[in-house]
Design a protein around this motif. Structure first.
Motif, PDB file in Angstrom:
ATOM      1  N   LYS A 170       0.814  -1.017  -0.025  1.00  0.00           N
ATOM      2  CA  LYS A 170      -0.158   0.023  -0.109  1.00  0.00           C
ATOM      3  C   LYS A 170       0.863   1.295  -0.060  1.00  0.00           C
ATOM      4  N   VAL A 172       1.369   5.251   0.418  1.00  0.00           N
ATOM      5  CA  VAL A 172       0.754   6.542   0.872  1.00  0.00           C
ATOM      6  C   VAL A 172       1.784   7.470   0.203  1.00  0.00           C
ATOM      7  N   THR A 190      -2.298   3.986  -2.667  1.00  0.00           N
ATOM      8  CA  THR A 190      -3.770   3.823  -1.927  1.00  0.00           C
ATOM      9  C   THR A 190      -4.217   5.260  -1.418  1.00  0.00           C
ATOM     10  N   HIS A 191      -3.452   6.031  -1.012  1.00  0.00           N
ATOM     11  CA  HIS A 191      -3.693   7.293  -0.606  1.00  0.00           C
ATOM     12  C   HIS A 191      -2.783   8.318  -1.142  1.00  0.00           C
ATOM     13  N   ILE A 203      -3.774  11.125   9.476  1.00  0.00           N
ATOM     14  CA  ILE A 203      -4.298  10.412   8.558  1.00  0.00           C
ATOM     15  C   ILE A 203      -3.575   9.060   8.290  1.00  0.00           C
ATOM     16  N   ASP A 206      -4.471   6.895  11.576  1.00  0.00           N
ATOM     17  CA  ASP A 206      -5.498   6.122  11.498  1.00  0.00           C
ATOM     18  C   ASP A 206      -5.700   5.161  10.360  1.00  0.00           C
ATOM     19  N   MET A 207      -5.076   5.324   9.444  1.00  0.00           N
ATOM     20  CA  MET A 207      -5.100   4.297   8.260  1.00  0.00           C
ATOM     21  C   MET A 207      -4.146   2.798   8.792  1.00  0.00           C
ATOM     22  N   THR A 208      -3.304   3.160   9.816  1.00  0.00           N
ATOM     23  CA  THR A 208      -2.291   2.014  10.189  1.00  0.00           C
ATOM     24  C   THR A 208      -2.725   1.445  11.537  1.00  0.00           C
ATOM     25  N   HIS A 209      -3.797   2.129  11.909  1.00  0.00           N
ATOM     26  CA  HIS A 209      -4.393   1.632  13.177  1.00  0.00           C
ATOM     27  C   HIS A 209      -3.466   1.927  14.388  1.00  0.00           C
TER      28      HIS A 209
END
Length: 330
Positions: A170, A172, A190-191, A203, A206-209
């Protein structure tokens, strides 16, 4: 003996001030060598940095710039098959390519298949090879690993986006505006985060918990480079491949503060340890990805003759241009 037009610099400085167009005599190729008539050469940031003196400690003067390009073999040295004559090759890891005729090692010359267009072949080295090695060897990225890349809209940023789709990780991509967002998402990112407007750190977390990314590639240095490290998980890796900002990073301090591993990558170091077979095989992989239409390159923005090098450099360095590479041709 032949004459050849070449670009040369006798001192370090602004490329538009120190680059000179000269004629020089070319000795016939020695045993094991090819003489290549160059067709096209892209202008990369990595070509201009040595001219400015970034590697003054290892760049002898006078010097001929240019790390990549494509040409046609016109003469061979003893012990080299005449079947090479007339074939397109990438004459890499030898003389600077910003000249009309380049001598190169026959065993390191990369044959170019018929399906590969000149403009693609000419830029298959610096960015694609670097991105492939970083993704598959240095970082050994696995499916679903998160990779952060700054300067996301750059040529190598576009390569990483495509490799994300090919390899399954993924990506970013960090950019400074929204100009490249749609293109990067279509290529495989992905982002895409516009760092001028969006809260990057939150951000990514958040996306990687809350863990942070597995790894990051820094092409900029300065504050943006150190900020990148703060979004990588402890024990993860930051690989630095460029210094577009001109501002170095105290990576030792960054490592102490974040617990990330920092690696400095130079393609020439990989070249030195890779076998000839590994060198050739890696290019074959990249060429096959192009043939399968899984790896693509922007068409060139402009072509300039060698004797127009200063104008070409000026266009290549123009900021805010969503364009392909500027090429020096015959």
């Amino acid at each position: 003996m032949l004459d050849s037009t070449c670009i040369q610099f006798h001192e370090f400085g602004d490329p538009q001030k120190v680059l000179q167009v000269i004629r020089k005599r070319i000795e016939p190729p020695a045993s094991g060598e090819l003489l290549v008539q160059m067709l096209h050469r892209p202008i990369n940031p990595s070509d201009l940095l040595p001219i400015r003196g970034a590697y003054a400690h290892r760049i002898p003067l006078p010097s001929i710039p240019g790390y990549e390009g494509v040409g046609v073999v016109v003469e061979v040295g003893s012990s080299v098959s005449t079947q090479w004559i007339g074939r397109r090759v990438l004459p890499l890891r030898g003389e600077g390519t910003w000249q009309e005729l380049v001598k190169t090692s026959a065993e390191l010359a990369v044959p170019v298949p018929d399906f590969l267009e000149d403009y693609i072949a000419a830029q298959l080295y610096i960015n694609p090879l670097t991105a492939w090695i970083l993704s598959t060897e240095v970082l050994a990225l696995q499916p679903d690993n998160v990779l952060l890349v700054n300067a996301g809209g750059s040529a190598i940023g576009r390569i990483f986006a495509q490799l994300a789709r090919i390899l399954g990780f993924k990506l970013v991509a960090l950019t400074r505006n929204d100009r490249y967002t749609e293109e990067l998402l279509q290529l495989g990112a992905t982002h895409v985060i516009n760092t001028a407007e969006m809260p990057v750190h939150s951000i990514v977390m958040d996306m990687t918990h809350g863990k942070g990314a597995k790894a990051a590639i820094d092409s900029i240095g300065g504050q943006e480079g150190s900020d990148l490290a703060s979004m990588v998980q402890p024990g993860g890796s930051v690989v630095t491949i460029g210094l577009l900002s001109g501002q170095p990073v105290n990576w030792a301090e960054v490592t102490r503060n974040t617990g990330v591993h920092v690696k400095l990558f130079h393609l020439r170091h990989w070249n030195e340890q890779a076998s000839v077979q590994k060198w050739q095989d890696t290019f074959q992989v990249l060429m096959e990805l192009v043939r399968e239409q899984r790896l693509a390159f922007r068409t060139p923005a402009a072509y300039f003759d060698l004797d127009q090098v200063c104008e070409a450099v000026q266009v290549a360095e123009s900021s805010g241009r969503n364009i392909g590479k500027v090429f020096l041709s015959r």
